[in-house]
Design a protein around this motif. Structure first.
Motif, PDB file in Angstrom:
ATOM      1  N   TYR A   1       0.834  -1.204   0.000  1.00  0.00           N
ATOM      2  CA  TYR A   1       0.000   0.000   0.000  1.00  0.00           C
ATOM      3  C   TYR A   1       0.867   1.251   0.000  1.00  0.00           C
ATOM      4  O   TYR A   1       0.530   2.251  -0.650  1.00  0.00           O
ATOM      5  N   ALA A   2       1.984   1.196   0.707  1.00  0.00           N
ATOM      6  CA  ALA A   2       2.906   2.335   0.700  1.00  0.00           C
ATOM      7  C   ALA A   2       3.428   2.588  -0.712  1.00  0.00           C
ATOM      8  O   ALA A   2       3.564   3.740  -1.139  1.00  0.00           O
ATOM      9  N   ARG A   3       3.689   1.522  -1.462  1.00  0.00           N
ATOM     10  CA  ARG A   3       4.145   1.679  -2.847  1.00  0.00           C
ATOM     11  C   ARG A   3       3.037   2.260  -3.718  1.00  0.00           C
ATOM     12  O   ARG A   3       3.288   3.091  -4.601  1.00  0.00           O
ATOM     13  N   ASP A   4       1.792   1.847  -3.470  1.00  0.00           N
ATOM     14  CA  ASP A   4       0.661   2.406  -4.224  1.00  0.00           C
ATOM     15  C   ASP A   4       0.527   3.905  -3.956  1.00  0.00           C
ATOM     16  O   ASP A   4       0.265   4.695  -4.878  1.00  0.00           O
ATOM     17  N   LEU A   5       0.694   4.295  -2.706  1.00  0.00           N
ATOM     18  CA  LEU A   5       0.631   5.714  -2.360  1.00  0.00           C
ATOM     19  C   LEU A   5       1.746   6.488  -3.058  1.00  0.00           C
ATOM     20  O   LEU A   5       1.513   7.560  -3.629  1.00  0.00           O
ATOM     21  N   ALA A   6       2.948   5.943  -3.017  1.00  0.00           N
ATOM     22  CA  ALA A   6       4.080   6.626  -3.636  1.00  0.00           C
ATOM     23  C   ALA A   6       3.898   6.740  -5.141  1.00  0.00           C
ATOM     24  O   ALA A   6       4.253   7.766  -5.746  1.00  0.00           O
ATOM     25  N   ALA A   7       3.313   5.719  -5.763  1.00  0.00           N
ATOM     26  CA  ALA A   7       3.100   5.742  -7.215  1.00  0.00           C
ATOM     27  C   ALA A   7       2.105   6.818  -7.611  1.00  0.00           C
ATOM     28  O   ALA A   7       2.145   7.329  -8.738  1.00  0.00           O
ATOM     29  N   ALA A   8       1.193   7.172  -6.694  1.00  0.00           N
ATOM     30  CA  ALA A   8       0.181   8.190  -6.985  1.00  0.00           C
ATOM     31  C   ALA A   8       0.643   9.597  -6.640  1.00  0.00           C
ATOM     32  O   ALA A   8      -0.056  10.566  -6.944  1.00  0.00           O
ATOM     33  N   ALA A   9       1.807   9.722  -6.016  1.00  0.00           N
ATOM     34  CA  ALA A   9       2.332  11.038  -5.667  1.00  0.00           C
ATOM     35  C   ALA A   9       2.891  11.726  -6.897  1.00  0.00           C
ATOM     36  O   ALA A   9       3.264  11.080  -7.888  1.00  0.00           O
ATOM     37  N   LYS A  10       2.947  13.052  -6.845  1.00  0.00           N
ATOM     38  CA  LYS A  10       3.551  13.796  -7.940  1.00  0.00           C
ATOM     39  C   LYS A  10       5.042  13.499  -7.989  1.00  0.00           C
ATOM     40  O   LYS A  10       5.694  13.414  -6.946  1.00  0.00           O
ATOM     41  N   PRO A  11       5.606  13.306  -9.166  1.00  0.00           N
ATOM     42  CA  PRO A  11       7.035  12.980  -9.272  1.00  0.00           C
ATOM     43  C   PRO A  11       7.901  13.987  -8.538  1.00  0.00           C
ATOM     44  O   PRO A  11       7.764  15.194  -8.709  1.00  0.00           O
ATOM     45  N   GLY A  12       8.763  13.468  -7.672  1.00  0.00           N
ATOM     46  CA  GLY A  12       9.702  14.326  -6.961  1.00  0.00           C
ATOM     47  C   GLY A  12       9.131  15.099  -5.803  1.00  0.00           C
ATOM     48  O   GLY A  12       9.856  15.850  -5.146  1.00  0.00           O
ATOM     49  N   SER A  13       7.829  14.924  -5.520  1.00  0.00           N
ATOM     50  CA  SER A  13       7.218  15.735  -4.469  1.00  0.00           C
ATOM     51  C   SER A  13       7.308  15.073  -3.099  1.00  0.00           C
ATOM     52  O   SER A  13       7.758  15.673  -2.138  1.00  0.00           O
ATOM     53  N   SER A  14       6.852  13.839  -2.993  1.00  0.00           N
ATOM     54  CA  SER A  14       6.838  13.160  -1.707  1.00  0.00           C
ATOM     55  C   SER A  14       6.497  11.700  -1.940  1.00  0.00           C
ATOM     56  O   SER A  14       6.367  11.246  -3.079  1.00  0.00           O
ATOM     57  N   GLU A  15       6.332  10.968  -0.842  1.00  0.00           N
ATOM     58  CA  GLU A  15       5.926   9.575  -0.928  1.00  0.00           C
ATOM     59  C   GLU A  15       4.408   9.433  -0.913  1.00  0.00           C
ATOM     60  O   GLU A  15       3.901   8.303  -0.904  1.00  0.00           O
ATOM     61  N   LEU A  16       3.698  10.540  -0.920  1.00  0.00           N
ATOM     62  CA  LEU A  16       2.252  10.500  -0.748  1.00  0.00           C
ATOM     63  C   LEU A  16       1.543  11.378  -1.766  1.00  0.00           C
ATOM     64  O   LEU A  16       2.044  12.443  -2.128  1.00  0.00           O
ATOM     65  N   PRO A  17       0.354  10.940  -2.195  1.00  0.00           N
ATOM     66  CA  PRO A  17      -0.458  11.814  -3.036  1.00  0.00           C
ATOM     67  C   PRO A  17      -1.110  12.905  -2.193  1.00  0.00           C
ATOM     68  O   PRO A  17      -1.059  12.873  -0.957  1.00  0.00           O
ATOM     69  N   HIS A  18      -1.731  13.857  -2.868  1.00  0.00           N
ATOM     70  CA  HIS A  18      -2.501  14.881  -2.159  1.00  0.00           C
ATOM     71  C   HIS A  18      -3.823  14.270  -1.710  1.00  0.00           C
ATOM     72  O   HIS A  18      -4.517  13.606  -2.490  1.00  0.00           O
ATOM     73  N   PHE A  19      -4.186  14.471  -0.456  1.00  0.00           N
ATOM     74  CA  PHE A  19      -5.492  14.065   0.064  1.00  0.00           C
ATOM     75  C   PHE A  19      -6.312  15.331   0.316  1.00  0.00           C
ATOM     76  O   PHE A  19      -5.951  16.150   1.159  1.00  0.00           O
ATOM     77  N   ASP A  20      -7.416  15.492  -0.396  1.00  0.00           N
ATOM     78  CA  ASP A  20      -8.284  16.641  -0.135  1.00  0.00           C
ATOM     79  C   ASP A  20      -8.928  16.544   1.232  1.00  0.00           C
ATOM     80  O   ASP A  20      -9.016  17.531   1.963  1.00  0.00           O
ATOM     81  N   VAL A  21      -9.416  15.358   1.547  1.00  0.00           N
ATOM     82  CA  VAL A  21     -10.035  15.144   2.854  1.00  0.00           C
ATOM     83  C   VAL A  21      -9.756  13.720   3.295  1.00  0.00           C
ATOM     84  O   VAL A  21      -9.803  12.785   2.496  1.00  0.00           O
TER      85      VAL A  21
END
Length: 256
Positions: free
Chosen positions: A126-146
């Motif tokens: 799941y951590a890899r899935d989160l990282a794959a959805a993050a913006k390149p070079g930004s972080s290990e996580l995607p943006h969560f609106d809520v």
């Protein structure tokens, strides 16, 4: 600067409708701004009521559901389709009725999934899935609106339990063993991940939530009461019915 807002409504049914209406507006606003939205779902009785209420709102027709990413804050490490899994309950309450993009439904792996009965491997996936959805070079996580969270009677959020070893995890996700609440094995986002969300919504109904809610809003240490540490980068929203808010000081109900 992040703000804290405490909203109190009369009962659990009105609470579910209130949260649902706010969620629909939040998704519509995010899509108007960026074209997509990202939401972290929670589990429990009140969460199912919220999702059923979303289905009944005419305004939900304004959402482009195929452009919504759905994540989960935690999951019971059980076989796919098990009735106690948060994913199963969310699908039954709402998701199966929506035109969602399957690739954007990010369920946590089940115990009969690709990692077998290995919660550490499932959490790492799941951590890899989160990282794959993050913006390149930004972080290990995607943006969560809520990021929505229920609050347990002991003050836990997601599967981060008071004074449990999971409170010391430093990654984005973690496996949880010996959970004080069944089932004993789970996977969860860590507190540091929860705190990256733009908005964190803590939802509680019933008198058994009054003590932990009151203590968390007053600022108890989060390792002793994890709900106290669940904060958003822009806003932390406490959504409560009157019984759950019974021990919230009146002055706190207008926190900003």
């Amino acid at each position: 600067m992040s703000e804290t807002v405490v909203v109190v409504v009369p009962d659990a049914d009105i609470l579910a409708s209130t949260v649902a209406a706010r969620l629909v507006v939040k998704i519509i606003d995010a899509q108007a701004q960026r074209g997509w939205a990202s939401v972290v779902l929670t589990g429990g009785r009140i969460a199912a009521k919220v999702l059923r209420s979303v289905k009944d709102l005419p305004a939900s027709d304004a959402i482009e559901w195929s452009h919504v990413d759905l994540w989960w804050g935690d999951e019971r490490f059980l076989p796919a389709g098990h009735p106690d899994r948060n994913e199963t309950q969310a699908r039954e309450a709402l998701l199966d009725a929506l035109p969602l993009d399957p690739a954007r439904i990010h369920a946590m792996p089940p115990s009969d999934g690709p990692d077998g009965d290995n919660p550490e491997a499932a959490a790492a996936r799941y951590a890899r899935d989160l990282a794959a959805a993050a913006k390149p070079g930004s972080s290990e996580l995607p943006h969560f609106d809520v990021l929505m969270l229920g609050v347990g009677e002991d003050g836990h959020v997601a599967s981060v339990f008071p004074e449990h070893p999971v409170t010391y995890e430093t990654g984005t996700t973690a496996a949880v063993h010996n959970s004080p609440k069944p089932p004993p094995v789970r996977t969860t986002l860590t507190m540091s991940t929860i705190q990256t969300a733009e908005e964190v919504w803590l939802i509680a109904a019933g008198p058994d939530k009054a003590a932990p809610v009151g203590m968390a809003i007053e600022g108890t240490g989060w390792r002793q009461l994890p709900a106290a540490g669940a904060t958003g980068t822009d806003r932390t929203l406490w959504l409560l019915d009157r019984p759950a808010a019974a021990k919230v000081p009146p002055r706190a109900r207008s926190l900003r």
